[in-house]
Design an enzyme around this catalytic site. Sequence first.
Site, mmCIF file in Angstrom:
data_model
loop_
_atom_site.group_PDB
_atom_site.id
_atom_site.type_symbol
_atom_site.label_atom_id
_atom_site.label_comp_id
_atom_site.label_asym_id
_atom_site.label_seq_id
_atom_site.Cartn_x
_atom_site.Cartn_y
_atom_site.Cartn_z
ATOM 1 N N HIS A 221 29.415 -26.613 18.031
ATOM 2 C CA HIS A 221 29.812 -26.913 19.269
ATOM 3 C C HIS A 221 31.084 -26.017 19.688
ATOM 4 O O HIS A 221 31.284 -24.843 19.468
ATOM 5 C CB HIS A 221 29.711 -28.278 19.350
ATOM 6 C CG HIS A 221 29.683 -28.673 21.194
ATOM 7 N ND1 HIS A 221 29.507 -27.723 22.461
ATOM 8 C CD2 HIS A 221 29.758 -29.746 21.612
ATOM 9 C CE1 HIS A 221 29.348 -28.345 23.325
ATOM 10 N NE2 HIS A 221 29.678 -29.694 22.999
ATOM 11 N N LYS A 254 25.101 -18.731 8.678
ATOM 12 C CA LYS A 254 25.048 -19.051 10.105
ATOM 13 C C LYS A 254 26.363 -18.220 10.620
ATOM 14 O O LYS A 254 27.320 -18.043 10.037
ATOM 15 C CB LYS A 254 25.312 -20.220 10.692
ATOM 16 C CG LYS A 254 23.949 -21.179 10.916
ATOM 17 C CD LYS A 254 23.900 -21.804 12.285
ATOM 18 C CE LYS A 254 22.677 -21.958 12.657
ATOM 19 N NZ LYS A 254 22.328 -23.404 12.916
ATOM 20 N N HIS A 260 22.165 -19.931 21.049
ATOM 21 C CA HIS A 260 22.402 -21.302 21.712
ATOM 22 C C HIS A 260 21.296 -22.201 21.791
ATOM 23 O O HIS A 260 20.246 -21.552 21.601
ATOM 24 C CB HIS A 260 22.460 -20.735 23.221
ATOM 25 C CG HIS A 260 23.418 -21.815 23.976
ATOM 26 N ND1 HIS A 260 22.696 -22.697 24.817
ATOM 27 C CD2 HIS A 260 24.701 -21.857 24.325
ATOM 28 C CE1 HIS A 260 23.498 -23.666 25.458
ATOM 29 N NE2 HIS A 260 24.592 -23.016 25.141
ATOM 30 N N ARG A 269 28.035 -16.702 30.368
ATOM 31 C CA ARG A 269 29.690 -16.456 30.207
ATOM 32 C C ARG A 269 30.006 -15.449 29.406
ATOM 33 O O ARG A 269 31.272 -15.440 29.656
ATOM 34 C CB ARG A 269 30.203 -17.832 29.718
ATOM 35 C CG ARG A 269 29.409 -19.165 30.395
ATOM 36 C CD ARG A 269 29.792 -20.501 30.005
ATOM 37 N NE ARG A 269 28.938 -20.658 28.819
ATOM 38 C CZ ARG A 269 28.755 -21.651 28.106
ATOM 39 N NH1 ARG A 269 29.267 -22.627 28.189
ATOM 40 N NH2 ARG A 269 27.682 -21.706 26.850
ATOM 41 N N ASP A 311 31.700 -18.747 23.188
ATOM 42 C CA ASP A 311 32.713 -18.642 22.349
ATOM 43 C C ASP A 311 32.966 -17.407 21.749
ATOM 44 O O ASP A 311 34.246 -17.312 21.224
ATOM 45 C CB ASP A 311 32.407 -19.549 21.141
ATOM 46 C CG ASP A 311 32.753 -21.079 21.505
ATOM 47 O OD1 ASP A 311 33.562 -21.247 22.392
ATOM 48 O OD2 ASP A 311 31.885 -22.112 21.139
HETATM 49 C C1 LIG Z 1 30.230 -23.701 23.644
HETATM 50 C C2 LIG Z 1 29.234 -23.829 22.590
HETATM 51 O O1 LIG Z 1 28.982 -24.837 22.071
HETATM 52 S S1 LIG Z 1 27.829 -22.683 22.381
HETATM 53 C C3 LIG Z 1 27.310 -22.956 20.597
HETATM 54 C C4 LIG Z 1 28.468 -22.765 19.759
HETATM 55 N N1 LIG Z 1 27.833 -22.784 18.424
HETATM 56 C C5 LIG Z 1 28.005 -21.778 17.620
HETATM 57 O O2 LIG Z 1 28.204 -20.366 17.885
HETATM 58 C C6 LIG Z 1 27.355 -22.024 16.296
HETATM 59 C C7 LIG Z 1 26.519 -20.940 15.831
HETATM 60 N N2 LIG Z 1 25.034 -21.151 16.462
HETATM 61 C C8 LIG Z 1 23.998 -22.320 15.979
HETATM 62 O O3 LIG Z 1 24.411 -22.705 15.068
HETATM 63 C C9 LIG Z 1 23.031 -22.297 16.906
HETATM 64 O O4 LIG Z 1 22.686 -21.276 17.480
HETATM 65 C C10 LIG Z 1 23.241 -23.392 17.700
HETATM 66 C C11 LIG Z 1 23.727 -24.679 17.333
HETATM 67 C C12 LIG Z 1 24.074 -22.910 19.044
HETATM 68 C C13 LIG Z 1 22.098 -23.816 18.231
HETATM 69 O O5 LIG Z 1 20.829 -24.201 17.413
HETATM 70 P P1 LIG Z 1 19.343 -24.321 17.631
HETATM 71 O O6 LIG Z 1 18.981 -24.727 19.147
HETATM 72 O O7 LIG Z 1 18.763 -25.208 16.589
HETATM 73 O O8 LIG Z 1 19.037 -22.711 17.466
HETATM 74 P P2 LIG Z 1 17.640 -22.176 17.594
HETATM 75 O O9 LIG Z 1 16.323 -23.024 17.476
HETATM 76 O O10 LIG Z 1 17.687 -21.321 18.816
HETATM 77 O O11 LIG Z 1 17.556 -21.294 16.175
HETATM 78 C C14 LIG Z 1 16.709 -20.158 16.164
HETATM 79 C C15 LIG Z 1 16.673 -19.525 14.818
HETATM 80 O O12 LIG Z 1 17.786 -18.767 14.800
HETATM 81 C C16 LIG Z 1 18.782 -19.174 13.846
HETATM 82 N N3 LIG Z 1 19.935 -19.132 14.239
HETATM 83 C C17 LIG Z 1 20.348 -20.074 15.447
HETATM 84 N N4 LIG Z 1 21.576 -19.373 15.534
HETATM 85 C C18 LIG Z 1 22.185 -18.618 14.747
HETATM 86 C C19 LIG Z 1 23.525 -18.017 14.227
HETATM 87 N N5 LIG Z 1 24.671 -18.170 14.804
HETATM 88 N N6 LIG Z 1 23.401 -17.223 13.387
HETATM 89 C C20 LIG Z 1 22.173 -17.248 12.183
HETATM 90 N N7 LIG Z 1 21.247 -17.595 12.618
HETATM 91 C C21 LIG Z 1 20.884 -18.353 13.682
HETATM 92 C C22 LIG Z 1 18.499 -20.498 13.464
HETATM 93 O O13 LIG Z 1 18.866 -20.898 12.222
HETATM 94 C C23 LIG Z 1 16.957 -20.435 13.644
HETATM 95 O O14 LIG Z 1 16.235 -19.951 12.207
HETATM 96 P P3 LIG Z 1 14.879 -20.801 11.706
HETATM 97 O O15 LIG Z 1 13.862 -20.538 13.100
HETATM 98 O O16 LIG Z 1 14.584 -19.672 10.644
HETATM 99 O O17 LIG Z 1 15.344 -22.196 11.542
HETATM 100 O O1 LIG Z 2 25.469 -26.306 26.117
HETATM 101 C C1 LIG Z 2 25.454 -26.305 25.018
HETATM 102 O O2 LIG Z 2 24.657 -26.861 24.233
HETATM 103 C C2 LIG Z 2 26.878 -25.857 24.300
HETATM 104 C C3 LIG Z 2 27.466 -25.088 25.250
HETATM 105 O O3 LIG Z 2 27.318 -23.973 25.457
HETATM 106 C C4 LIG Z 2 28.489 -25.858 26.033
HETATM 107 O O4 LIG Z 2 28.722 -26.812 25.936
HETATM 108 O O5 LIG Z 2 29.348 -25.012 26.958
#
Ligand SMILES: CC(=O)SCCNC(=O)CCNC(=O)[C@H](O)C(C)(C)COP(=O)(O)OP(=O)(O)OC[C@H]1O[C@@H](n2cnc3c(N)ncnc32)[C@H](O)[C@@H]1OP(=O)(O)O
Ligand SMILES: O=C([O-])CC(=O)C(=O)O
Length: 375
Positions: A221, A254, A260, A269, A311
Amino acid sequence: MVDKKLGGAGLRGQSAGETALSTVGKSGSGLTYRGYDIKDLAANTRFEEVAYLILYGELPTQAQLDAYRQKLKGLRGLPQALKDVLERIPADAHPMDVMRTGCSMLGNLEMENDFSEQSDITDRLLAAFPSIICYWYRFSHDGVRIETETDDEEIGAHFLHLLHGKKPSQLHADVMSSSLILYAEHEFNASTFTARVCASTLSDMHSCVTGAIGSLRGPLHGGANEAAMELIQDMKDPIDAKTTLKGMLDRKEKIMGFGHAIYRESDPRNAIIKEWSAKLADEFGDSRLYDVSVACEELMWDEKKLFCNADFFHASAYHYMGIPTKLFTPIFVCSRVTGWAAHVMEQRANNRIIRPSADYVGEEPREVMPIAERG
Ligand SMILES: CC(=O)SCCNC(=O)CCNC(=O)[C@H](O)C(C)(C)COP(=O)(O)OP(=O)(O)OC[C@H]1O[C@@H](n2cnc3c(N)ncnc32)[C@H](O)[C@@H]1OP(=O)(O)O
Ligand SMILES: O=C([O-])CC(=O)C(=O)O
């Protein structure tokens, strides 16, 4: 990625309640706060206007904005008991833990006795968070007890002033204002949902916000902006960036700052903070971090159809403004407290305790054996 259906684990795709605060990923408009597009807000308002919009329902008039800024300016001082606590937290503590403790301690000193105080409590938190993190940072790292009551009109400029001990340039004040706007609100994300669950028990505002800080701390997050900085800081150039990322993807690691839970093709954004990062790189006179970030963006799209979330370019932007990496996520708190508090108020206004069910996957019913017969 683009084709992936919403649904299944993580409550993905399930509605967990109503909100009038924002829309995320609705077709035609990526992100809106109370009906206003994020691009419009970022281009034409300052953060205090957006905070007022989120918390009070409408954009302020000039007179309302002046009065609101005046109010917030008057709430930047910290009680001595809170300063004493902050001075005891070691320099190697995680700054998000400092925020959590700071919020919780303020709740002990300035308790929310009645929900009629919720707006004043929120304004106090909004005004005090930059003071809390900078007071601790400057004391624990530089041995300085800073005066937190600056006369800066804006929260972002106030934060940079406290951190660096001097007023920021107009460019840096503009970037901070925009960044705080981008981070202010985002529907039922994990930290906001934490706040709403807590609110649904009719708990106090400080408890709701303290819990939300704990949820925001994680690298999936809010913590992703710090993790993104750690990733890009050692990349020498765009070629090195692409090789490094390719290796990580091959190892199924990851990549923080990408992907997202709700957006499928882009995070609205990103374009805004990316543009600021480019301007800061120009001003800084060294575009390495920006260039490697662009290379990462290209490779992630080409290889996985994954896009930068809010981010990723925040990492280089904050770094160019001289902000230490470990303070990145606390800035997110300084902004998102508006969204959290507005959701707490919305939950309170139409409350039913949030209590979902679980699908049981454990043992079938069985009887307790006398202890001598177990094993
Ligand atoms: C402001 C915020 O909070 S924005 C979010 C910030 N977080 C991050 O940047 C962390 C990295 N990103 C992630 O871990 C994820 O994309 C999350 C937590 C944001 C969303 O998670 P989910 O909803 O489960 O992702 P989603 O279902 O779209 O994933 C699809 C596939 O892409 C992969 N994937 C998603 N994000 C990433 C990543 N950043 N790097 C590599 N692989 C990824 C997943 O592992 C998944 O693979 P699978 O189908 O083989 O299992
Ligand atoms: O909506 C989400 O899951 C994470 C995010 O981008 C935020 O909180 O800004």
